[in-house]
Design an enzyme around this catalytic site. Structure first.
Site, short mmCIF file in Angstrom:
data_model
loop_
_atom_site.label_atom_id
_atom_site.label_comp_id
_atom_site.label_asym_id
_atom_site.label_seq_id
_atom_site.Cartn_x
_atom_site.Cartn_y
_atom_site.Cartn_z
N SER A 173 -55.81 -30.76 -60.71
CA SER A 173 -56.69 -30.92 -59.56
C SER A 173 -58.06 -31.41 -59.99
O SER A 173 -58.54 -31.09 -61.08
CB SER A 173 -56.83 -29.55 -58.89
OG SER A 173 -57.90 -29.56 -57.98
N TYR A 197 -58.43 -19.88 -59.18
CA TYR A 197 -57.48 -20.99 -58.96
C TYR A 197 -57.76 -22.12 -59.95
O TYR A 197 -56.85 -22.61 -60.63
CB TYR A 197 -57.61 -21.51 -57.51
CG TYR A 197 -56.95 -22.86 -57.31
CD1 TYR A 197 -55.57 -22.98 -57.27
CD2 TYR A 197 -57.72 -24.02 -57.16
CE1 TYR A 197 -54.96 -24.22 -57.10
CE2 TYR A 197 -57.12 -25.26 -57.00
CZ TYR A 197 -55.75 -25.36 -56.96
OH TYR A 197 -55.16 -26.59 -56.80
N LYS A 201 -55.56 -23.93 -63.28
CA LYS A 201 -55.30 -25.36 -63.53
C LYS A 201 -55.79 -25.75 -64.94
O LYS A 201 -55.07 -26.41 -65.69
CB LYS A 201 -56.00 -26.23 -62.48
CG LYS A 201 -55.43 -26.10 -61.08
CD LYS A 201 -54.00 -26.59 -60.99
CE LYS A 201 -53.37 -26.37 -59.64
NZ LYS A 201 -51.91 -26.49 -59.64
#
Ligand code: NAD
Ligand code: UFG
Length: 392
Positions: A173, A197, A201
């Protein structure tokens, strides 16, 4: 468990419409190299791809493009944030290629179940979408995110290695660029994470680099998505988030269909064209095609673990996006001004040069097409894949 064909949820089948009878008649159905369902390339023949999270928003669009591109495709998804209806609709949209799709309702952390799937099918590559993605929720429930995203990925990599499948495309991302010091973001920019989050990643990217360093047989494409929006032009599959949407476009869409009274605009004092945040919105079908391009790249001999931005290279503000959606839908979106959302960056958009040069991939669609297709999906499916009483 094989998925069944047969729908609907108040929406008529797109297969009744001549526009969608033949993929080759619509450029949206074409894969990036111009091939289509009638000319599945030699490269894809007899190739089987496992797609984790394939029932989800980006996954379902990618699975459709894979099927139309001639790949055999197997989905593993626990349906935590998706519906089996999406899988059935993909199968229908793929018409004669739908027979090449299989679905397993399995959690990636269930190693025994994953082992069984790998024992029964030889995969040429895996596209790994499965993961939890709500930034705010990850701050509230960090362990849930670390458990799901990290353990799910490690289990997948272990099972892949055990079965000699060492080609992976991973959904990273633009969040790994944090608040970039300048734009456009190139793949070499410094990386950071502002929430759990984002840390999953970053960590998974590092795990992938380590795995490739330890065993150069691994070929891994880390794809950093910018802001995927829109839906398949049939209006038959699209984004259907559970709960209150975190992201701009699903929220706008729910305001437009009357499910929410107004859009809250977070921040009006950024140094941007109109004070609101700027992002790089990319049509989900373009993004899906980026995965086909990445799979092709994995076929090349000298690939290790490499990273690519998937964006359009263009920045659009929140208010510009609202205006484009109002134009596409004919609906007025009432706005409520609020302060900045914690953790939000001011301006984020991609440098697309590396993907263009090395993946031979470039996004085709602009904001007007993204809003047109988002509205087409929203107006045909105001409650997504569910019914008014089954949702939030
Ligand atoms: P999504 O929630 O629609 O799809 C993810 C899918 O993974 C869902 O169908 C969910 O049920 C499944 N899943 C989650 N945990 C699982 C598990 N343990 N086992 C099996 N299945 C599981 O999200 P999306 O927007 O399609 O995103 C796909 C991927 O792309 C995610 O990894 C996300 O972090 C990443 N990504 C998304 C965006 C975005 O804005 N949508 C941006 C950048 C990166
Ligand atoms: N915004 C609003 N109101 C809303 C929702 C969003 O004004 O109700 C604004 C945000 O403040 C931001 C812009 O719209 O300026 C875009 O916000 P999104 O939440 O749609 O997207 P983000 O860029 O913040 O984040 C998304 C995903 C991340 C991912 C990132 C890059 O949520 O997980 O894109 O891919 F990492």
């Amino acid at each position: 468990m094989a998925s069944r064909v047969g729908i609907t949820n108040g929406t008529s089948s797109p297969l009744n419409s001549s526009r969608f009878l033949s993929p080759s008649k619509n450029s949206s159905f074409q894969t990036q190299n111009g091939s289509n369902s009638n000319s599945a390339s030699l490269m894809t023949q007899n190739k089987t791809v496992l797609v984790t999270g394939g029932a989800g928003y980006i996954g379902s669009h990618t699975v459709l493009q894979l099927l139309l591109g001639g790949f055999k495709t197997v989905i593993v998804d626990n349906l935590d944030n998706s519906s089996e209806v999406a899988v059935r609709r993909v199968k229908e949209l793929a018409a004669e290629f739908g027979k090449n799709l299989n679905f397993h309702k399995v959690d990636l952390r269930d190693k025994a179940a994953l082992e069984q799937i790998f024992s029964s099918t030889k995969f040429d590559a895996v596209i790994h979408f499965a993961g939890m993605k709500a930034v705010g929720e990850s701050v509230q429930k960090p362990l849930l995110y670390y458990n799901n995203n990290l353990i799910g990925t490690i289990t997948l990599l272990e099972v892949m290695a055990a079965h000699g499948c060492k080609k992976l495309v991973f959904s990273s991302s633009a969040t790994v660029y944090g608040w970039p010091k300048e734009v456009p973001c190139t793949e070499e920019f410094p990386l950071s994470a502002a929430n759990p989050y984002g840390r999953t990643k970053l960590t998974i990217e590092e795990i992938c680099r380590d795995v490739n360093r330890a065993d150069p047989d691994w070929k891994i494409m880390l794809l950093r998505y910018f802001n995927p929006v829109g839906a398949h032009p049939s209006g038959y599959i699209g984004e259907d988030p559970h709960g209150i949407p975190n992201n701009l476009m699903p929220f706008i869409q729910q305001v437009a269909v009357g499910r929410r009274p107004a859009l809250t605009v977070f921040g009006n004092d950024y140094k941007t064209v109109d004070g609101t945040g700027v992002r790089d919105y990319i049509h989900v079908v373009d993004l899906a095609d980026g995965h086909i391009a990445a799979l092709r790249k994995l076929e090349e001999a000298d690939i290790g673990c490499d990273v690519y931005n998937l964006g359009t290279g263009k920045g659009t503000s929140v208010l510009e996006m609202v205006r484009a959606f109002e134009k596409a839908s004919g609906k007025k979106i009432p706005l409520v001004k609020a302060g900045r959302r914690p953790g939000d960056a001011e301006i984020v958009y991609a440098s697309t040069k590396k993907a263009e040069r090395e993946l031979k991939w470039k996004a085709k669609y602009g904001i007007d097409e993204m809003c047109r297709d988002q509205w087409n999906w929203a107006s045909k499916n105001p409650y997504g894949y569910g019914s008014p009483d089954s949702t939030n």
